[in-house]
Design an enzyme around this catalytic site. Structure first.
Site, PDB file in Angstrom:
ATOM      1  N   HIS A 293       0.843  -1.207   0.000  1.00 23.58           N
ATOM      2  CA  HIS A 293       0.000   0.000   0.000  1.00 23.58           C
ATOM      3  C   HIS A 293       0.877   1.255   0.000  1.00 23.58           C
ATOM      4  O   HIS A 293       0.667   2.172  -0.806  1.00 23.58           O
ATOM      5  CB  HIS A 293      -0.927   0.035   1.214  1.00 23.58           C
ATOM      6  CG  HIS A 293      -1.544   1.386   1.409  1.00 23.58           C
ATOM      7  ND1 HIS A 293      -2.603   1.837   0.653  1.00 23.58           N
ATOM      8  CD2 HIS A 293      -1.186   2.429   2.200  1.00 23.58           C
ATOM      9  CE1 HIS A 293      -2.886   3.087   1.004  1.00 23.58           C
ATOM     10  NE2 HIS A 293      -2.041   3.477   1.937  1.00 23.58           N
TER      11      HIS A 293
ATOM     12  N   HIS B 150       1.394   5.147  -2.706  1.00 28.71           N
ATOM     13  CA  HIS B 150       1.744   6.548  -2.441  1.00 28.71           C
ATOM     14  C   HIS B 150       2.958   7.069  -3.198  1.00 28.71           C
ATOM     15  O   HIS B 150       2.991   8.242  -3.575  1.00 28.71           O
ATOM     16  CB  HIS B 150       2.024   6.741  -0.942  1.00 28.71           C
ATOM     17  CG  HIS B 150       0.784   6.753  -0.103  1.00 28.71           C
ATOM     18  ND1 HIS B 150      -0.047   7.846  -0.025  1.00 28.71           N
ATOM     19  CD2 HIS B 150       0.221   5.804   0.682  1.00 28.71           C
ATOM     20  CE1 HIS B 150      -1.056   7.576   0.780  1.00 28.71           C
ATOM     21  NE2 HIS B 150      -0.926   6.333   1.218  1.00 28.71           N
TER      22      HIS B 150
ATOM     23  N   GLU C   5      -5.599  10.030  -0.252  1.00 26.92           N
ATOM     24  CA  GLU C   5      -5.896   8.615   0.021  1.00 26.92           C
ATOM     25  C   GLU C   5      -7.045   8.074  -0.837  1.00 26.92           C
ATOM     26  O   GLU C   5      -6.916   7.002  -1.419  1.00 26.92           O
ATOM     27  CB  GLU C   5      -6.206   8.472   1.519  1.00 26.92           C
ATOM     28  CG  GLU C   5      -5.951   7.103   2.101  1.00 26.92           C
ATOM     29  CD  GLU C   5      -4.480   6.694   2.135  1.00 26.92           C
ATOM     30  OE1 GLU C   5      -4.147   5.747   1.410  1.00 26.92           O
ATOM     31  OE2 GLU C   5      -3.671   7.286   2.860  1.00 26.92           O
TER      32      GLU C   5
ATOM     33  N   SER D 250      -4.100   1.217  -4.757  1.00 26.73           N
ATOM     34  CA  SER D 250      -3.474  -0.007  -4.257  1.00 26.73           C
ATOM     35  C   SER D 250      -4.501  -1.067  -3.849  1.00 26.73           C
ATOM     36  O   SER D 250      -4.130  -2.121  -3.355  1.00 26.73           O
ATOM     37  CB  SER D 250      -2.581   0.315  -3.057  1.00 26.73           C
ATOM     38  OG  SER D 250      -3.365   0.828  -1.997  1.00 26.73           O
TER      39      SER D 250
HETATM   40 FE   LIG Z   1      -2.183   5.433   2.687  1.00 29.25          FE
END
Ligand SMILES: [Fe+2]
Length: 256
Positions: free
Chosen positions: A129, A134, A175, A194
């Protein structure tokens, strides 16, 4: 001796105290195989359903190289480009630590990866993730600046007892945000990019709300930690959202 121990215990913890060694050598062959499986599956699933800078970041940072990325190698490309670097942590860090890291262009990456038995369910973010979701966007100069600014806003909001305002801003952009690109709806947020289940859901489900992004809307929209989101905020363009967030001052954040 005793006094010294007490003094150490009571010293406020800075973000540096949460940093551990990634210990890349301790990832097993199966850990690397899980990364490869997740990576191949997610790239295939996303196709071009994610904003272009994300795909550019995957290439620039050579994330398609097999196996769990070694943070040192990743930082050797990322840091000269946008000033961001990754550090290893053992799991979720407190919000004030997280925002303090972001404000210094430091991104925490879990030093573990999910097992084969839990490919689609995670108790807390793992390195797939954190890195796949990110880090690609942190190779984009303006997005990298925006994320640092959210860190500064977050630190100021927490100091004022209003941390939830920054948490919502972060959640609905970095996010779980969506964004239009040449009019087409795309994934922006790392939690979506993700996620095997929520990536398509966020774009295609008829059962969710998709509302235009504004910082005011983001700050006033609650979110869910433990389920698919009931609503997503959609940036008209990535550039517009970046400009809007960068223009936001801590004082304005507290007054929205
Ligand atoms: Fe995150």
């Amino acid at each position: 001796m005793l006094h010294r121990a007490i003094a150490t215990k009571q010293r406020p913890r800075g973000w540096q105290d949460y940093v551990v060694s990634q210990e890349w050598e301790s990832f097993t062959n199966d850990d690397h195989a899980v990364w490869d499986l997740l990576f191949a599956r997610q790239v295939d699933l996303l196709g071009t359903r994610v904003v272009t800078p994300f795909l550019d970041g995957i290439d620039l940072l050579r994330l398609s190289h097999p196996g769990v990325p070694d943070l040192e190698g990743l930082n050797a490309i990322l840091e000269p480009r946008t000033g961001w670097r990754t550090v290893a942590v053992t799991g979720l860090v407190p919000d004030e630590i997280f925002f303090a890291m972001l404000s210094e262009r430091v991104f925490p990456v879990g030093n573990f990866i999910r097992t084969r038995e839990e490919l689609d369910y995670l108790e807390e973010p793992d390195c797939f993730h954190d890195m796949f979701g990110h880090i690609p966007m942190l190779a984009h100069h303006d997005y990298a600046d925006m994320t640092k600014h959210i860190g500064e806003l977050g630190s100021a909001a927490i100091a004022a007892g209003e941390g939830h305002r920054a948490a919502r801003l972060y959640w609905h952009s970095v996010e779980f945000g969506l964004a239009r690109e040449l009019g087409e709806l795309k994934i922006l947020g790392a939690g979506l990019a993700s996620s095997f289940g929520e990536a398509h859901f966020s774009l295609e489900s008829d059962e969710v709300e998709r509302l235009p992004f504004s910082v005011e809307k983001a700050v006033n929209t609650p979110y869910k930690h433990d389920a698919f989101q009931p609503r997503y905020l959609v940036s008209e363009t990535l550039e517009k959202t970046i400009a809007e967030v960068l223009a936001l001052t801590p004082e304005e954040l507290l007054s929205l």
